[in-house]
Write a protein that holds these residues in place. Structure first.
Motif, PDB file in Angstrom:
ATOM      1  N   ARG A  50      52.289  17.162 130.272  1.00  0.00           N
ATOM      2  CA  ARG A  50      53.357  17.221 131.275  1.00  0.00           C
ATOM      3  C   ARG A  50      53.554  15.812 131.819  1.00  0.00           C
ATOM      4  O   ARG A  50      52.679  15.270 132.506  1.00  0.00           O
ATOM      5  CB  ARG A  50      53.016  18.184 132.403  1.00  0.00           C
ATOM      6  CG  ARG A  50      54.153  18.284 133.422  1.00  0.00           C
ATOM      7  CD  ARG A  50      53.864  19.350 134.468  1.00  0.00           C
ATOM      8  NE  ARG A  50      54.997  19.481 135.373  1.00  0.00           N
ATOM      9  CZ  ARG A  50      55.166  18.758 136.478  1.00  0.00           C
ATOM     10  NH1 ARG A  50      54.246  17.842 136.822  1.00  0.00           N
ATOM     11  NH2 ARG A  50      56.233  18.922 137.243  1.00  0.00           N
ATOM     12  N   ASP A  90      57.180  25.089 136.868  1.00  0.00           N
ATOM     13  CA  ASP A  90      57.246  23.824 136.120  1.00  0.00           C
ATOM     14  C   ASP A  90      57.102  24.083 134.625  1.00  0.00           C
ATOM     15  O   ASP A  90      56.641  25.142 134.199  1.00  0.00           O
ATOM     16  CB  ASP A  90      56.146  22.868 136.585  1.00  0.00           C
ATOM     17  CG  ASP A  90      56.376  22.365 138.001  1.00  0.00           C
ATOM     18  OD1 ASP A  90      57.537  22.467 138.465  1.00  0.00           O
ATOM     19  OD2 ASP A  90      55.409  21.900 138.631  1.00  0.00           O
ATOM     20  N   ALA A 142      51.030  20.416 137.937  1.00  0.00           N
ATOM     21  CA  ALA A 142      52.007  21.473 137.668  1.00  0.00           C
ATOM     22  C   ALA A 142      51.913  22.575 138.706  1.00  0.00           C
ATOM     23  O   ALA A 142      50.850  22.837 139.277  1.00  0.00           O
ATOM     24  CB  ALA A 142      51.782  22.055 136.271  1.00  0.00           C
TER      25      ALA A 142
END
Length: 406
Positions: free
Chosen positions: A125, A180, A176
């Protein structure tokens, strides 16, 4: 005394009443011993149940895996020994897992069967990335093995197409939150972008930082196990049968069957050692209680030698005299067990009030089972009777003439 009571009961109760202080002290002593035994047993049972529950909160009772691939010997040449090189194990599917699942669901010992596609992956991410364990599951089946839905810290357990549920520690590492997106890449290079629908907390920091749950089909695709599963997780009705059931499954299916007992061998050994040490302590407590009862009754025989002699002279048999003192031991043990059970219950109520987590919830569930109280009462009565054997024999062996003159 009641006229309908047998002679032995009348004499036994009369002797206990005449020595009220001695009887009261030994009953209190027996009660304290029984209270310690009951309290310790209940506390240990609650503690061990809590430890086992926490240990199994993130794992199945039995995990079935494909059998290891057999290494083939390499021919070194004429006159040289063949060398067997161990083959690297690759992620493989269990053959005919649907039929195996259906067969295992018919076993009475098995409570739930959950096929899982599990393997290594990378979660990315933004600039953050983390090596994770990817688990493709059928939520309805998996929840019966591991209560994932009940351990959600945020969001909901939804692992449809393009959805995933991750642990709270992994969420911190990746920055996160629910809603998300993150990208998962399998070991073979298959990748997919998924939306985080929930955060779980299974009470294990390593699991919370490692496990990523997706739908079974998504897991099969990312791990290149199309139509297959890497393992089958099982939940049993009786945890103690895990190793026996695992060995039976392994013998019938040829698969590797790892039970929670084998996987957590050191933990199980620690629990067993704790149980043995507790049994030793309880034994010595019971031994001290029996010596206390025996000493009081021996003193009673000495103090009441004249009364015993008179009873013998009036026609009381040796067997009746033995029963009188055996009854005293049994009565003392039984009354002490009732007092001890009440004390143990009070101690447990006090423990519940004082032993609490920072959030105010109980440290762990603990209670007194009726069977435990019944066993304690019966055991104390038996100990009392056994402790009275020597005094009873001495009382029965007294010469009535010598006892009366003394």
């Amino acid at each position: 005394m009641k006229s309908w009571m047998p002679f032995e009961w009348i004499a036994a109760l009369r002797f206990l009443q005449e020595g009220r202080m001695q009887s009261l002290l030994i009953i209190v002593g027996v009660g304290v011993g029984v209270a310690v035994i009951v309290f310790m047993s209940a506390l240990l049972s609650g503690l061990q149940a809590n430890l086992v529950r926490r240990t199994l909160s993130s794992q199945a009772h039995i995990v079935l895996l494909p059998a290891e691939e057999v290494a083939r010997p390499q021919v070194a040449g004429e006159g040289a020994l063949n060398r067997v090189q161990k083959q690297a194990q690759r992620l493989r599917s269990i053959d005919q897992w649907q039929q195996l699942r259906a067969r295992l669901e018919g076993w009475p010992e098995i409570a739930a069967v959950s096929p899982v596609a599990s393997g290594p992956a990378f979660a990315v991410r933004g600039d953050a990335s983390k090596a994770v364990t990817l688990l493709g599951i059928d939520p309805g089946r998996y929840n019966r093995v591991v209560d994932l839905a009940g351990r959600l810290a945020a969001g909901e357990l939804r692992v449809g197409a393009g959805e995933t549920v991750i642990g709270i520690e992994l969420a911190k590492d990746l920055g996160a939150e629910v809603g998300d997106k993150l990208r998962l890449t399998g070991a073979e290079g298959q990748a997919e972008t998924l939306t985080v629908t929930g955060l779980f907390d299974l009470g294990n920091k390593g699991v919370n930082a490692r496990n990523v749950y997706v739908g079974l089909r998504t897991g099969q695709t990312l791990l290149d196990l199309v139509g297959g599963v890497s393992n089958i997780d099982l939940a049993l009705h009786d945890l103690d049968e895990a190793e026996d059931v695992a060995q039976r499954i392994a013998a019938e299916s040829g698969l590797i069957a790892d039970s929670w007992i084998r996987t957590n061998a050191q933990f199980v050994t620690a629990l067993t050692s704790q149980r043995v040490s507790s049994d030793v302590i309880r034994f010595f407590i019971a031994l001290s209680v029996s010596f206390g009862i025996a000493s009081v009754l021996v003193v009673s025989v000495v103090q009441r030698s004249k009364e015993i002699g008179i009873l013998r002279a009036m026609g009381a048999t040796q067997a009746q005299m033995r029963r009188i003192f055996l009854l005293q031991g049994g009565i003392v043990g039984f009354l002490g067990s009732l007092l001890g059970s009440a004390l143990a219950w009070s101690f447990l109520m006090l423990w519940r009030m004082l032993a609490r987590n920072p959030d105010g919830t109980p440290l762990f569930d603990i209670g007194v089972e009726p069977a435990l109280v019944a066993i304690a009462a019966g055991g104390a009565s038996v100990v009392g009777i056994l402790a009275a054997l020597l005094p009873a024999r001495r009382a029965a062996g007294l010469d009535p003439v010598v006892a009366i003159r003394g």
